[in-house]
Enzyme design. Structure first.
Site, short mmCIF file in Angstrom:
data_model
loop_
_atom_site.label_atom_id
_atom_site.label_comp_id
_atom_site.label_asym_id
_atom_site.label_seq_id
_atom_site.Cartn_x
_atom_site.Cartn_y
_atom_site.Cartn_z
CE LYS A 11 45.58 41.82 49.02
NZ LYS A 11 46.12 42.41 47.79
CG ASP A 138 45.42 37.56 48.61
OD1 ASP A 138 46.62 37.21 48.57
OD2 ASP A 138 44.93 38.41 47.85
P1 ATP Z 1 42.81 40.29 45.32
O1 ATP Z 1 43.27 41.55 45.96
O2 ATP Z 1 42.80 39.11 46.25
O3 ATP Z 1 43.46 39.99 44.02
P2 ATP Z 1 40.45 41.73 44.63
O4 ATP Z 1 40.30 42.54 45.85
O5 ATP Z 1 41.04 42.40 43.43
O6 ATP Z 1 41.27 40.45 44.97
P3 ATP Z 1 37.85 40.64 45.07
O7 ATP Z 1 37.03 41.77 45.59
O8 ATP Z 1 38.33 39.65 46.05
O9 ATP Z 1 39.07 41.18 44.19
O10 ATP Z 1 36.95 39.92 43.97
C1 ATP Z 1 37.37 39.39 42.77
C2 ATP Z 1 36.17 38.70 42.09
O11 ATP Z 1 35.76 37.61 42.92
C3 ATP Z 1 34.95 39.61 41.98
O12 ATP Z 1 34.91 40.21 40.73
C4 ATP Z 1 33.78 38.67 42.20
O13 ATP Z 1 33.19 38.27 40.99
C5 ATP Z 1 34.36 37.43 42.85
N1 ATP Z 1 33.86 37.19 44.24
C6 ATP Z 1 33.45 36.02 44.73
N2 ATP Z 1 33.08 36.14 46.02
C7 ATP Z 1 33.25 37.41 46.36
C8 ATP Z 1 33.05 38.13 47.57
N3 ATP Z 1 32.56 37.54 48.66
N4 ATP Z 1 33.37 39.43 47.57
C9 ATP Z 1 33.88 40.02 46.46
N5 ATP Z 1 34.06 39.39 45.29
C10 ATP Z 1 33.77 38.08 45.23
#
Ligand code: ATP
Length: 300
Positions: A11, A138
């Site tokens: 997203k 989310d």
């Molecule tokens: P958001 O946009 O919802 O704030 P994000 O995109 O910045 O999230 P994510 O990629 O969802 O961040 O990951 C944040 C943290 O969650 C990662 O640093 C990781 O340690 C942990 N994590 C746990 N499960 C997963 C997964 N399946 N994929 C990615 N990260 C994961």
């Protein structure tokens, strides 16, 4: 049933308005979520126990144990329907990790859909969304997809009508940003500037631009209250955004909590040119093109 594969989108927030801090530590949000064609794929197969394997982009940065959001989703669903979480989850990542594109939430949504099918649970969309919200704000949107306004922590969703398709370029950065750290920086900056924080509202201009498919109007209506905080924590993103605008992006903003930057293009061909120009300018680790809106987590 031997295997279920689910494809789930990333997203970008077209609007992210962060209201006052609540007593429970969350902020009241108004978020206009937009699902784009950058997908993780999760395959669930029966196993003796719960196992996770992560492959693809930055797989080594993703936990492959109980901390994985997909594993937590599978356990929660198993508990809810009274089965053992005996499943192997193979996750192929294309959504940048800790990139502000909700990749972890996407995988949790994919695990809910895959395990629901594998275990023949037959939960309704509303029941899956409720489980998802318990894992992360989310997750309900990753289930729903399309374009939607999220209120509360962002988990209470109303779909938004969109005319046509929008073309995006995402500039991926080296290393992620922690979402809680970005919110904390946002609070700190607001306090330092003595900013009065009002309850957030969805932007009529943005909603109209989506309904009429007016890409120029959409470009100038994009907003993200977390952007100043993301730029404070990662100053190099300022140049990435400026270069993207100079190269003709109709809109440029940090995606969610960053550090991924999103650029709105006029057309698919423009996105191709913009992606190449951003790469040549050396302001991103890499670029990817995607369009939106796309559906949420679906069995493939
Ligand atoms: P958001 O946009 O919802 O704030 P994000 O995109 O910045 O999230 P994510 O990629 O969802 O961040 O990951 C944040 C943290 O969650 C990662 O640093 C990781 O340690 C942990 N994590 C746990 N499960 C997963 C997964 N399946 N994929 C990615 N990260 C994961």
């Amino acid at each position: 049933m031997t295997a279920v594969s689910v494809r789930v989108p990333a997203k970008v927030n077209l609007q992210l308005s962060v209201g006052p801090l609540r007593d429970d530590g969350y902020h009241d949000l108004v978020s206009v979520f937009h699902a784009v064609s950058l997908f993780d794929e999760l395959t669930a197969t029966p196993a003796d126990d719960l196992f996770v394997r992560v492959e693809g982009t930055s797989a080594e940065e993703v936990p492959a144990d109980d901390d994985n959001l997909a594993a937590r989703a599978a356990r929660l669903l198993a508990e809810r329907i009274g089965v053992r979480p005996a499943v192997r989850l193979r996750i192929h990542k294309a959504i940048p990790v800790a990139g502000g594109m909700a990749g972890g939430s996407a995988d949790a949504a994919a695990a809910l859909v895959a395990c629901d099918r594998l275990w023949g649970a037959g939960l309704t969309a509303a029941e899956l969304a409720e489980l998802g919200a318990a894992i992360g704000s989310d997750v309900p949107f990753a289930l729903l997809g399309g374009t939607a306004i999220g209120v509360g922590r962002g988990e209470r969703l109303t779909p938004v009508p969109v005319d046509g398709r929008f073309h995006w370029v995402f500039a991926l950065a080296d290393g992620g940003l922690s979402t809680p750290a970005v919110y904390a920086e946002c609070d700190r900056l607001r306090e330092r500037h003595g900013e009065k924080v009002r309850p957030p509202e969805a932007s009529d201009r943005l909603i109209d631009a989506l309904a009429t498919g007016d890409v120029k109007e959409l470009g100038s209506a994009l907003t993200n209250d977390l952007q100043p905080a993301a730029l404070a924590l990662r100053p190099s993103l300022r140049r990435t955004l400026t270069v993207g605008r100079e190269l003709g992006a109709l809109g440029a903003l940090v995606s969610g909590s960053g550090p991924t930057c999103a650029f709105l293009a006029e057309s698919d061909a423009h996105a191709l040119d913009l992606a190449a120009a951003l790469s040549d300018a050396g302001v991103a680790r890499s670029t990817v093109r995607a369009y939106g809106p796309v559906p949420g987590a679906i069995v493939v």
